[in-house]
Motif scaffolding. Sequence first.
Motif, PDB file in Angstrom:
ATOM      1  N   SER A 115      44.456   8.005 -35.668  1.00  0.00           N
ATOM      2  CA  SER A 115      44.933   5.691 -34.603  1.00  0.00           C
ATOM      3  C   SER A 115      46.310   6.380 -36.285  1.00  0.00           C
ATOM      4  CB  SER A 115      44.309   5.039 -35.616  1.00  0.00           C
ATOM      5  OG  SER A 115      43.680   5.755 -36.807  1.00  0.00           O
ATOM      6  N   ASP A 144      47.858  -4.412 -32.816  1.00  0.00           N
ATOM      7  CA  ASP A 144      46.358  -3.899 -32.049  1.00  0.00           C
ATOM      8  C   ASP A 144      45.611  -4.625 -33.315  1.00  0.00           C
ATOM      9  OD1 ASP A 144      46.203  -1.636 -34.822  1.00  0.00           O
ATOM     10  OD2 ASP A 144      46.698  -0.644 -33.158  1.00  0.00           O
ATOM     11  N   SER A 145      45.029  -5.395 -33.750  1.00  0.00           N
ATOM     12  CA  SER A 145      44.063  -5.882 -35.025  1.00  0.00           C
ATOM     13  C   SER A 145      43.683  -4.842 -36.284  1.00  0.00           C
ATOM     14  CB  SER A 145      42.698  -6.806 -34.040  1.00  0.00           C
ATOM     15  OG  SER A 145      41.892  -6.013 -33.804  1.00  0.00           O
ATOM     16  N   TYR A 199      40.201   0.253 -36.602  1.00  0.00           N
ATOM     17  CA  TYR A 199      38.644   0.154 -35.565  1.00  0.00           C
ATOM     18  C   TYR A 199      39.226   0.356 -33.567  1.00  0.00           C
ATOM     19  CZ  TYR A 199      37.053   0.847 -39.237  1.00  0.00           C
ATOM     20  OH  TYR A 199      36.503   1.592 -40.992  1.00  0.00           O
ATOM     21  N   GLU A 200      39.630  -1.091 -33.613  1.00  0.00           N
ATOM     22  CA  GLU A 200      40.618  -0.979 -32.052  1.00  0.00           C
ATOM     23  C   GLU A 200      41.436   0.095 -31.723  1.00  0.00           C
ATOM     24  OE1 GLU A 200      43.402  -4.264 -29.429  1.00  0.00           O
ATOM     25  OE2 GLU A 200      43.430  -4.130 -31.572  1.00  0.00           O
ATOM     26  N   ASN A 217      39.257   2.995 -31.238  1.00  0.00           N
ATOM     27  CA  ASN A 217      38.216   2.236 -29.398  1.00  0.00           C
ATOM     28  C   ASN A 217      39.319   2.683 -28.588  1.00  0.00           C
ATOM     29  OD1 ASN A 217      35.701   1.808 -30.121  1.00  0.00           O
ATOM     30  ND2 ASN A 217      36.502  -0.283 -30.983  1.00  0.00           N
ATOM     31  N   LYS A 218      40.804   2.471 -28.141  1.00  0.00           N
ATOM     32  CA  LYS A 218      41.557   2.522 -27.338  1.00  0.00           C
ATOM     33  C   LYS A 218      41.508   4.320 -27.024  1.00  0.00           C
ATOM     34  CE  LYS A 218      45.046  -1.342 -28.099  1.00  0.00           C
ATOM     35  NZ  LYS A 218      46.192  -1.464 -28.676  1.00  0.00           N
ATOM     36  N   ASP A 250      32.287  -1.660 -33.736  1.00  0.00           N
ATOM     37  CA  ASP A 250      32.219  -2.964 -34.190  1.00  0.00           C
ATOM     38  C   ASP A 250      33.945  -2.772 -34.677  1.00  0.00           C
ATOM     39  OD1 ASP A 250      31.706  -5.637 -35.127  1.00  0.00           O
ATOM     40  OD2 ASP A 250      29.822  -5.168 -35.604  1.00  0.00           O
ATOM     41  N   GLU A 251      34.299  -4.173 -33.814  1.00  0.00           N
ATOM     42  CA  GLU A 251      36.119  -3.923 -34.602  1.00  0.00           C
ATOM     43  C   GLU A 251      36.239  -5.765 -35.265  1.00  0.00           C
ATOM     44  OE1 GLU A 251      39.080  -3.839 -31.010  1.00  0.00           O
ATOM     45  OE2 GLU A 251      37.765  -2.432 -30.495  1.00  0.00           O
ATOM     46  N   SER A 252      35.265  -6.107 -35.769  1.00  0.00           N
ATOM     47  CA  SER A 252      34.885  -7.044 -36.596  1.00  0.00           C
ATOM     48  C   SER A 252      34.786  -6.832 -37.900  1.00  0.00           C
ATOM     49  CB  SER A 252      33.375  -8.157 -36.579  1.00  0.00           C
ATOM     50  OG  SER A 252      32.141  -7.391 -36.532  1.00  0.00           O
ATOM     51  N   SER A 298      33.463  -0.411 -40.127  1.00  0.00           N
ATOM     52  CA  SER A 298      32.900   0.507 -39.398  1.00  0.00           C
ATOM     53  C   SER A 298      32.704   1.148 -38.992  1.00  0.00           C
ATOM     54  CB  SER A 298      34.182  -0.657 -37.768  1.00  0.00           C
ATOM     55  OG  SER A 298      33.398   0.041 -36.402  1.00  0.00           O
TER      56      SER A 298
END
Length: 258
Positions: A8, A65-66, A69-70, A73-74, A168-170, A175
């Motif tokens: 990332s 992206d946010s 972690y997003e 995940n991608k 967990d993107e929260s 995460s």
Amino acid sequence: MKVSIITSCFNRRQTIGQTIESVAAQDYPRIEHIVVDGASTDGSVDVIAGYRDRKMVDKMVSEPDSGMYEAINKGIRMATGDVVGLLHSDDFFVDSRVVSDIVALFRATGADVVYGNGLYVDAADTSRVVRNWVSGRYRRWKVRLGWLPLHPTVYIRRDVLMRLGLYDESYRVASDSDFLVRCLYENRLHVEYLNRYFVKMRMGGLSTGGASRSSVWREDVRMYRSHGFWGVPEKLLKMGWKVPQYIDAKLRARFRDD
């Protein structure tokens, strides 16, 4: 056995090249390197695209992206390897045999998860070790007492990863710890420790420089409580596991200077 390595990246023009080159230098032939960029504005995209044109990056995407972690995940969703690992855009492998040694242990043991050791280094002088993270052998009870291996040294079979669920993107910074607790405490996986260094990590990344201590504290406590732990005691114990890493690094530096 094919290994997917996910990187990332966001505004890391100065370091992303070394990360990519350290993957390309691995002597293991079946590596899929996926770089997920968060719409960098500093020229990182051009650097990554140049390596992509030279066939040193297998897949790349650059879009907003946010957060990290997003992006991870991608990359996982794009991955086609039997095993998935991470190498962040500030980091690089310590030598060319890291992936070969990881794969050899997967093959020899049939493990679901393999992890090892890593070095936090000074951002300006990567020969200077700031933290020496020797993970040590896995025991499930140690996780309950705040122990976790160094996240970027954790390699996991992709089918197991998809069964456990993605990051967990929260969470902004916790995460990775949440993911490790799921892997190492809530599920009875076959976990193997490879006692060798995998990566060098520059200090100043998201968890070491991009978030305040108070926000890291709050996220870790929330993460532990979400797994039925008390929260604060585990966070304090987690911090305690890190103390020997700093002491060891200082002793090494002192002996080196002497």
